[in-house]
Scaffold this motif. Structure first.
Motif, short mmCIF file in Angstrom:
data_model
loop_
_atom_site.label_atom_id
_atom_site.label_comp_id
_atom_site.label_asym_id
_atom_site.label_seq_id
_atom_site.Cartn_x
_atom_site.Cartn_y
_atom_site.Cartn_z
N MET A 116 0.84 -1.20 0.00
CA MET A 116 0.00 0.00 0.00
C MET A 116 0.88 1.25 0.00
SD MET A 116 -3.39 -0.12 0.20
CE MET A 116 -4.09 1.08 1.33
N PRO A 117 0.66 2.14 -0.97
CA PRO A 117 1.48 3.36 -0.97
C PRO A 117 1.20 4.21 0.28
CG PRO A 117 -0.14 3.37 -2.78
CD PRO A 117 -0.30 2.07 -2.05
N ALA A 118 2.23 4.91 0.75
CA ALA A 118 2.09 5.77 1.93
C ALA A 118 1.68 7.18 1.54
CB ALA A 118 3.41 5.80 2.70
N VAL A 119 1.87 7.50 0.25
CA VAL A 119 1.57 8.86 -0.24
C VAL A 119 0.87 8.71 -1.59
CG1 VAL A 119 2.56 11.09 -0.92
CG2 VAL A 119 3.65 9.77 0.91
N ARG A 120 -0.16 9.52 -1.81
CA ARG A 120 -0.89 9.51 -3.09
C ARG A 120 -0.72 10.84 -3.79
NH1 ARG A 120 -6.09 10.27 -2.37
NH2 ARG A 120 -6.17 10.13 -0.11
N GLN A 121 -0.78 10.80 -5.11
CA GLN A 121 -0.76 12.06 -5.85
C GLN A 121 -1.85 12.02 -6.91
OE1 GLN A 121 2.11 14.95 -8.52
NE2 GLN A 121 3.02 13.21 -7.54
N GLU A 122 -2.56 13.13 -7.07
CA GLU A 122 -3.55 13.22 -8.16
C GLU A 122 -3.56 14.63 -8.70
OE1 GLU A 122 -7.77 13.20 -6.84
OE2 GLU A 122 -6.97 13.24 -4.83
N MET A 123 -3.88 14.75 -9.99
CA MET A 123 -4.00 16.06 -10.60
C MET A 123 -5.44 16.54 -10.46
SD MET A 123 -1.20 17.25 -11.73
CE MET A 123 -1.79 18.66 -12.69
N ARG A 124 -5.61 17.77 -10.00
CA ARG A 124 -6.94 18.39 -10.02
C ARG A 124 -6.74 19.69 -10.78
NH1 ARG A 124 -9.71 17.75 -4.02
NH2 ARG A 124 -8.99 15.63 -3.62
N ALA A 153 -3.34 21.70 -10.53
CA ALA A 153 -2.70 21.53 -9.22
C ALA A 153 -2.46 20.05 -8.94
CB ALA A 153 -3.57 22.14 -8.13
N ALA A 154 -1.26 19.74 -8.45
CA ALA A 154 -0.96 18.37 -8.03
C ALA A 154 -1.27 18.26 -6.54
CB ALA A 154 0.50 18.04 -8.30
N TRP A 155 -2.18 17.39 -6.20
CA TRP A 155 -2.53 17.17 -4.78
C TRP A 155 -1.72 15.97 -4.28
CZ3 TRP A 155 -7.21 18.89 -1.83
CH2 TRP A 155 -7.75 20.08 -2.37
N ILE A 156 -0.91 16.21 -3.27
CA ILE A 156 -0.11 15.14 -2.68
C ILE A 156 -0.65 14.88 -1.27
CG2 ILE A 156 2.20 14.47 -1.90
CD1 ILE A 156 3.37 16.15 -4.15
N THR A 157 -1.07 13.64 -1.05
CA THR A 157 -1.73 13.30 0.23
C THR A 157 -0.92 12.28 1.00
OG1 THR A 157 -3.88 13.68 -0.84
CG2 THR A 157 -3.90 12.47 1.23
N LEU A 158 -0.55 12.62 2.22
CA LEU A 158 0.09 11.65 3.12
C LEU A 158 -1.02 10.68 3.52
CD1 LEU A 158 2.06 14.19 5.37
CD2 LEU A 158 2.68 13.26 3.12
N ASP A 159 -0.80 9.41 3.26
CA ASP A 159 -1.95 8.49 3.31
C ASP A 159 -1.72 7.28 4.19
OD1 ASP A 159 -4.47 7.63 2.75
OD2 ASP A 159 -4.00 6.83 0.77
N GLN A 160 -1.30 7.53 5.43
CA GLN A 160 -1.25 6.43 6.40
C GLN A 160 -2.01 6.87 7.65
OE1 GLN A 160 2.99 5.20 6.62
NE2 GLN A 160 2.30 3.47 5.37
N ARG A 219 -1.58 5.49 11.15
CA ARG A 219 -0.35 5.84 11.86
C ARG A 219 -0.22 7.35 11.99
NH1 ARG A 219 3.82 2.08 10.90
NH2 ARG A 219 5.21 3.84 10.62
N ARG A 220 -1.33 8.04 11.71
CA ARG A 220 -1.39 9.50 11.78
C ARG A 220 -0.32 10.15 10.89
NH1 ARG A 220 -5.27 7.50 13.47
NH2 ARG A 220 -6.37 7.94 15.41
N ASN A 221 -0.06 9.47 9.76
CA ASN A 221 0.89 9.98 8.75
C ASN A 221 2.26 10.31 9.38
OD1 ASN A 221 -1.15 9.79 6.78
ND2 ASN A 221 -1.98 11.75 7.46
N ALA A 222 2.67 9.45 10.33
CA ALA A 222 4.01 9.60 10.93
C ALA A 222 5.05 9.48 9.82
CB ALA A 222 4.22 8.52 11.99
N VAL A 274 -0.53 21.02 -3.79
CA VAL A 274 -1.27 21.03 -2.53
C VAL A 274 -0.78 19.86 -1.71
CG1 VAL A 274 -3.56 20.84 -1.45
CG2 VAL A 274 -3.30 22.08 -3.63
N LEU A 275 -0.35 20.13 -0.49
CA LEU A 275 0.14 19.07 0.40
C LEU A 275 -0.85 18.89 1.54
CD1 LEU A 275 2.43 17.10 1.21
CD2 LEU A 275 3.48 18.99 2.47
N THR A 276 -1.33 17.67 1.73
CA THR A 276 -2.33 17.43 2.77
C THR A 276 -2.16 16.04 3.37
OG1 THR A 276 -4.69 17.67 3.29
CG2 THR A 276 -4.15 16.56 1.21
N GLY A 277 -3.02 15.71 4.33
CA GLY A 277 -2.97 14.40 4.95
C GLY A 277 -4.33 13.74 4.92
N ALA A 278 -4.36 12.41 4.92
CA ALA A 278 -5.62 11.68 5.00
C ALA A 278 -5.88 11.31 6.45
CB ALA A 278 -5.54 10.41 4.14
N GLY A 279 -7.16 11.31 6.84
CA GLY A 279 -7.52 10.90 8.20
C GLY A 279 -7.52 12.07 9.16
#
Ligand code: COA
Length: 251
Positions: free
Chosen positions: A1-9, A12-19, A22-25, A51-56
């Protein structure tokens, strides 16, 4: 499972910390993937902003305390911080939740930052027997010595509203308005010429490091260069012709 996701909107490239569990440690895996995604986004000509963000519930809980923390000199997290700080495209921090330790470092490394008003921040390092080491390079610059002294020594938690007062984030908004706030920031950034926005960021980064004399010399040369640029020619033409410049009309 990737720990980080990226998508174009759009542009803008949205980069999401996606764990989120583990609170994206900032594990080695997460930092490595973040580094890769940043490199890809910053190199892509179609990307106007990141755009840099986190999931959860958290943005990032900082150093991975379950894998012994941070090792010796070879430290990819430094590369991530430097890349964000110096990136030629605006980095928009979408701070969805708690940011602790290195997580606050990531917040500080962003250029334009909006946070959920429920987000809590802390330089919690002293509470686990370490210090906010590399992130201090950016955080002392952003917060100033006085606020940094309090926050680094006490590890005290602070609110998003306080983070705004301290100059760590630009705006705190209700969590359900976070995406709209990010879109507003993106819309504003699109009104500026891409080259001008890049140079404006460099200005803010470099001026504090220069003497007054060096600052005037550098900026006088820079403004002449920009007025002579293709982009400024279009900006001035658009002003005279009472229309949007090409870069703004496109979006
Ligand atoms: N490193 C590794 N794992 C972490 C972590 C970290 N920095 N922060 C959280 N986690 C893990 C927890 O161990 C927990 O795992 P478990 O479900 O297996 O027990 C899971 O993420 C959820 O954490 P929890 O504390 O229950 O979440 P919360 O939403 O109640 O609180 C924080 C979020 C960020 C306030 C809290 O997790 C925290 O204080 N983390 C440590 C932050 C820190 O001190 N960082 C500085 C390091 S120098």
């Amino acid at each position: 499972m990737p720990a980080v996701r990226q998508e174009m909107r759009g542009d803008a490239a949205w980069i999401t910390l996606d764990q989120p569990e583990r609170r994206n440690a900032l594990s080695d895996a997460l930092v490595g993937e973040l580094r890769q995604h940043l490199a890809t986004a910053l190199a892509a000509p179609e990307v106007r902003a990141v755009v840099l963000t986190g999931a959860g519930p958290a943005f990032s809980a900082g150093a991975d305390l379950k894998s012994g923390g941070i090792g010796a000199a070879d430290n990819p997290f430094v590369e991530v911080l430097k890349t964000l700080w110096e990136a030629p495209k605006p980095i928009i921090g979408r701070i969805n939740g708690h940011a602790f330790g290195g997580g606050v470092g990531l917040v500080a490394a962003c250029d334009l930052t909006v946070a959920a008003d429920s987000a809590v921040f802390a330089f919690s390092e002293v509470r686990v027997g370490v210090i906010p080491a590399m992130i201090s390079v950016l955080c002392v610059r952003k917060l100033g010595v006085q606020a940094a002294m309090w926050l680094f020594l006490t590890g005290e938690r602070f609110s998003a509203a306080r983070a705004v007062e301290l100059g760590l984030v630009h705006r705190a908004v209700p969590a359900d308005g976070l995406d709209a706030a990010v879109e507003e920031v993106l819309a504003l950034v699109r009104l500026g010429g891409p080259n001008a926005v890049r140079e404006a960021k460099q200005l803010v980064r470099r001026i504090p490091e220069l003497s007054v004399e060096e600052g005037f010399r550098w900026t006088a040369a820079k403004i002449a260069e920009l007025f002579a640029s293709e982009e400024a020619a279009e900006g001035m033409r658009a002003f005279v012709e009472k229309r949007q410049p090409r870069w703004a009309a496109k979006s």
